[in-house]
Write a protein that holds these residues in place. Structure first.
Motif, PDB file in Angstrom:
ATOM      1  N   ALA A  82     -36.596  16.778  54.789  1.00 29.08           N
ATOM      2  CA  ALA A  82     -35.770  17.830  55.269  1.00 29.08           C
ATOM      3  C   ALA A  82     -35.710  19.222  54.324  1.00 29.08           C
ATOM      4  O   ALA A  82     -35.126  18.865  53.210  1.00 29.08           O
ATOM      5  N   ILE A  83     -35.510  20.285  55.036  1.00 26.61           N
ATOM      6  CA  ILE A  83     -35.310  21.434  54.243  1.00 26.61           C
ATOM      7  C   ILE A  83     -34.152  22.298  54.737  1.00 26.61           C
ATOM      8  O   ILE A  83     -34.090  22.474  56.011  1.00 26.61           O
ATOM      9  N   VAL A  84     -32.854  22.766  54.087  1.00 27.82           N
ATOM     10  CA  VAL A  84     -31.853  23.439  54.677  1.00 27.82           C
ATOM     11  C   VAL A  84     -31.859  24.595  53.677  1.00 27.82           C
ATOM     12  O   VAL A  84     -31.933  24.495  52.586  1.00 27.82           O
ATOM     13  N   THR A  85     -31.531  25.927  54.285  1.00 36.14           N
ATOM     14  CA  THR A  85     -31.293  27.080  53.550  1.00 36.14           C
ATOM     15  C   THR A  85     -29.680  27.423  53.978  1.00 36.14           C
ATOM     16  O   THR A  85     -29.705  27.563  54.952  1.00 36.14           O
ATOM     17  N   CYS A  86     -28.970  27.762  53.119  1.00 33.20           N
ATOM     18  CA  CYS A  86     -27.488  28.157  53.417  1.00 33.20           C
ATOM     19  C   CYS A  86     -27.166  29.234  52.432  1.00 33.20           C
ATOM     20  O   CYS A  86     -27.875  29.667  51.604  1.00 33.20           O
ATOM     21  N   GLY A  87     -26.032  29.992  52.838  1.00 26.49           N
ATOM     22  CA  GLY A  87     -25.502  31.214  52.327  1.00 26.49           C
ATOM     23  C   GLY A  87     -26.091  32.345  52.735  1.00 26.49           C
ATOM     24  O   GLY A  87     -26.901  32.433  53.851  1.00 26.49           O
ATOM     25  N   GLY A  88     -25.975  33.444  51.874  1.00 25.32           N
ATOM     26  CA  GLY A  88     -26.328  34.670  52.149  1.00 25.32           C
ATOM     27  C   GLY A  88     -27.954  34.732  51.871  1.00 25.32           C
ATOM     28  O   GLY A  88     -28.515  33.889  51.149  1.00 25.32           O
ATOM     29  N   LEU A  89     -28.605  35.667  52.392  1.00 32.31           N
ATOM     30  CA  LEU A  89     -30.035  35.620  52.089  1.00 32.31           C
ATOM     31  C   LEU A  89     -30.482  36.236  50.660  1.00 32.31           C
ATOM     32  O   LEU A  89     -29.670  36.832  49.872  1.00 32.31           O
ATOM     33  N   CYS A  90     -31.513  35.997  50.404  1.00 28.10           N
ATOM     34  CA  CYS A  90     -31.858  36.294  48.803  1.00 28.10           C
ATOM     35  C   CYS A  90     -33.574  36.175  48.966  1.00 28.10           C
ATOM     36  O   CYS A  90     -34.262  35.348  49.640  1.00 28.10           O
ATOM     37  N   PRO A  91     -34.404  37.173  48.284  1.00 30.66           N
ATOM     38  CA  PRO A  91     -35.671  37.388  48.118  1.00 30.66           C
ATOM     39  C   PRO A  91     -36.265  35.876  47.481  1.00 30.66           C
ATOM     40  O   PRO A  91     -35.778  35.151  46.651  1.00 30.66           O
ATOM     41  N   ASN A 169     -32.084  10.858  62.017  1.00 33.90           N
ATOM     42  CA  ASN A 169     -33.464  11.244  62.026  1.00 33.90           C
ATOM     43  C   ASN A 169     -34.259  10.638  60.855  1.00 33.90           C
ATOM     44  O   ASN A 169     -35.481  10.914  60.543  1.00 33.90           O
ATOM     45  N   GLU A 170     -33.905   9.573  60.076  1.00 29.98           N
ATOM     46  CA  GLU A 170     -34.646   8.691  59.343  1.00 29.98           C
ATOM     47  C   GLU A 170     -35.331   9.663  58.185  1.00 29.98           C
ATOM     48  O   GLU A 170     -36.106   9.462  57.485  1.00 29.98           O
ATOM     49  N   VAL A 171     -34.115  10.701  57.719  1.00 24.41           N
ATOM     50  CA  VAL A 171     -34.595  11.546  56.626  1.00 24.41           C
ATOM     51  C   VAL A 171     -34.102  10.608  55.349  1.00 24.41           C
ATOM     52  O   VAL A 171     -33.404  10.285  55.123  1.00 24.41           O
ATOM     53  N   ASN A 172     -35.393  10.886  54.319  1.00 23.45           N
ATOM     54  CA  ASN A 172     -35.313  10.319  53.240  1.00 23.45           C
ATOM     55  C   ASN A 172     -34.991  11.150  52.010  1.00 23.45           C
ATOM     56  O   ASN A 172     -34.439  10.709  50.887  1.00 23.45           O
ATOM     57  N   ILE A 173     -35.379  12.320  52.056  1.00 26.38           N
ATOM     58  CA  ILE A 173     -35.243  13.372  51.359  1.00 26.38           C
ATOM     59  C   ILE A 173     -34.695  14.695  51.927  1.00 26.38           C
ATOM     60  O   ILE A 173     -35.057  15.214  52.766  1.00 26.38           O
ATOM     61  N   LEU A 174     -33.613  15.461  51.145  1.00 27.30           N
ATOM     62  CA  LEU A 174     -33.250  16.567  51.861  1.00 27.30           C
ATOM     63  C   LEU A 174     -33.077  17.516  50.484  1.00 27.30           C
ATOM     64  O   LEU A 174     -32.395  17.423  49.371  1.00 27.30           O
ATOM     65  N   VAL A 202     -30.866  13.693  47.470  1.00 29.46           N
ATOM     66  CA  VAL A 202     -30.547  15.060  47.868  1.00 29.46           C
ATOM     67  C   VAL A 202     -30.946  15.984  46.681  1.00 29.46           C
ATOM     68  O   VAL A 202     -30.640  15.545  45.335  1.00 29.46           O
ATOM     69  N   VAL A 203     -31.622  17.141  46.548  1.00 33.98           N
ATOM     70  CA  VAL A 203     -31.962  17.811  45.872  1.00 33.98           C
ATOM     71  C   VAL A 203     -31.484  19.402  46.064  1.00 33.98           C
ATOM     72  O   VAL A 203     -31.529  19.856  47.196  1.00 33.98           O
ATOM     73  N   GLY A 204     -31.210  20.166  45.033  1.00 33.27           N
ATOM     74  CA  GLY A 204     -30.722  21.525  44.901  1.00 33.27           C
ATOM     75  C   GLY A 204     -31.654  22.510  44.214  1.00 33.27           C
ATOM     76  O   GLY A 204     -32.063  22.027  43.324  1.00 33.27           O
ATOM     77  N   ILE A 205     -31.783  23.416  45.088  1.00 34.46           N
ATOM     78  CA  ILE A 205     -32.932  24.507  44.489  1.00 34.46           C
ATOM     79  C   ILE A 205     -31.994  25.660  44.522  1.00 34.46           C
ATOM     80  O   ILE A 205     -31.741  26.291  45.454  1.00 34.46           O
TER      81      ILE A 205
END
Length: 438
Positions: A82-91, A169-174, A202-205
């Motif tokens: 699964a992928i989630v994007t949070c906070g203010g926008l950014c290029p 949702n049986e998510v293995n990686i976020l 869980v991984v942060g980019i």
């Protein structure tokens, strides 16, 4: 920090599946292309640190090298990401989303990837946001646009509730794409997962347009931000020179760190004053900003001022501290304040003031070529680390090499401009700004 344990990455367990990547060529004890678990890169490259380690017989502080592992923890046909994007926008956010989906699908054969809509809200069923099925066809062209394909929001949600949603949702990686608050949030999710003894990575980019995440070389989108801001400064200069005693004030993003304002001013060297949150400056007085501005007008008949949004807050005398949903202090508008103070100060000579605030245009722009490449590589390395069962880490560049760093290390403090550094000295040289404005 004086031992290698500081930057050790948590793992879910021993990787027991062979990677589907056809990379390795075994020759004796050497494995080429795959990254060994023992591969480390020295964090502090200074000769001084090297001498200290030798003298004290200490191992240097090291970082784990990013990249694909020969053995992985998750079995691809049974893995959901699964992928989630949070906070203010950014290029570059869409580039990262695309890169993660592509890497999961084409590198590892992951068949199910979910997009979490509108930030952490999407992991709270109370908001009614439905998870989105992602695949290469759906994300193929999203890199051409700014913003986030998945939507975003500020503020946290119940950690327990979010983990419940992942489990359901049986998510293995976020994969969480965001700044300081987002990274702290996903680390808390990782802690709750650990308490439940669940096998979810869980991984942060790291994403912040302000480039204020500690330890890393730069965050994605930052380079695009000052690239987009540069022609705006050129136009502001045209406005200023087009009038007698013309003054252009350009406010750029930078809540706690002034990297965009400083870098844009270096990239487009038409700026005469750069005001950033790291500096303490005075308005009044013989050496204050207003008197320095007067001298500039007397000499050149125009001036361009770039101010970061968090600069000069000590001058605004706010009585109440107001915070946004992410817990960040909402600053008063320093650009409008400066415009008013300049108008009040120059009653003896005519001045023409233009105030420009392009912040939302800058942060909503699509990534430039350099950032686009960077985003893709961050995405790939994030996927490799996650598939190997690593968790609660961020992927980024340090000393121009891709590495994994514990989330807890990069969220301890914000990175700021060192006002005694060569970088800031370059800004002063380019602008002609006095060393001190107080």
């Amino acid at each position: 920090m004086n031992n290698t344990a500081t930057f050790d990455i948590d793992t879910l367990g021993k990787p027991k599946f062979k990677s589907p990547l056809q990379l390795s060529t075994v020759r004796g004890d050497s494995i080429f292309n795959f990254i060994s678990e023992n591969d480390r890169l020295v964090f502090d490259l200074s000769f001084e640190h090297y001498q200290k380690c030798i003298a004290n017989q200490e191992a240097p502080l090291c970082l784990e090298k990013a990249g694909p592992r020969q053995n992985i923890f998750f079995e691809p046909p049974k893995t959901t990401a699964a992928i989630v994007t949070c906070g203010g926008l950014c290029p570059g956010i869409n580039n990262v989303i695309r890169g993660v989906v592509m890497a999961l699908h084409y590198f590892y054969g992951i068949k199910r990837t979910l997009g979490v809509p509108y930030g952490y809200e999407g992991l709270n069923p109370e908001f009614g946001h439905e998870l989105i099925e992602l695949n290469p066809d759906k994300v193929r062209d999203i890199h051409q646009f700014g913003g986030t394909f998945l939507g975003s929001s500020r503020g946290g949600q119940s950690v327990s509730t979010m983990v419940d949603t992942l489990v359901k949702n049986e998510v293995n990686i976020l994969f969480a794409i965001g700044g300081d608050g987002t990274l702290k949030g996903v680390d808390a999710i990782g802690e709750e997962i650990k308490k439940r003894d669940a096998n979810i990575s869980v991984v942060g980019i790291p994403k912040t347009i302000d480039n204020d995440i500690d330890l890393i070389d730069k965050s994605f989108g930052f380079e695009t931000a000052f690239d987009v801001a540069s022609p705006i400064l050129r136009d502001a200069h045209n406005e200023a020179t087009g009038a007698y005693n013309g003054i252009s004030i350009v406010k750029l993003m930078g809540r706690d760190s002034g990297f965009i304002a400083a870098s844009a001013s270096l990239a487009m060297p038409v700026v005469n004053f750069v005001l950033v949150p790291e500096m303490d400056f005075a308005l009044e007085g013989e050496n204050g900003f207003l008197e320095a501005l007067r001298k500039r007008l007397q000499s050149k008949k125009h001036a361009v001022i770039v101010v970061a949004e968090g600069a000069g807050q000590h001058l605004l005398q706010q009585t109440d501290v107001v915070k946004d949903a992410s817990g960040n202090v909402k600053h008063a508008d320093i650009g409008v304040f400066l415009k008013e103070k300049i108008e009040e100060y120059f009653t003896d000579i005519p001045v023409t003031i233009k105030y420009i605030d392009p912040s939302y245009i800058v942060r909503s722009a699509p990534a430039n070529s350099s950032d686009s490449v960077y985003c893709g590589r961050l995405a790939y390395h994030a996927v490799h680390g996650a598939m190997a069962g690593k968790t609660r880490f961020v992927v980024s560049k340090v000393n121009n090499r891709y590495v994994y760093i514990p989330i807890s290390e990069v969220t301890k403090k914000r990175k700021k401009i060192d006002l005694e550094s060569e970088f800031w000295f370059s800004v002063l040289q380019s602008s002609g700004q006095p060393f001190s404005l107080k």
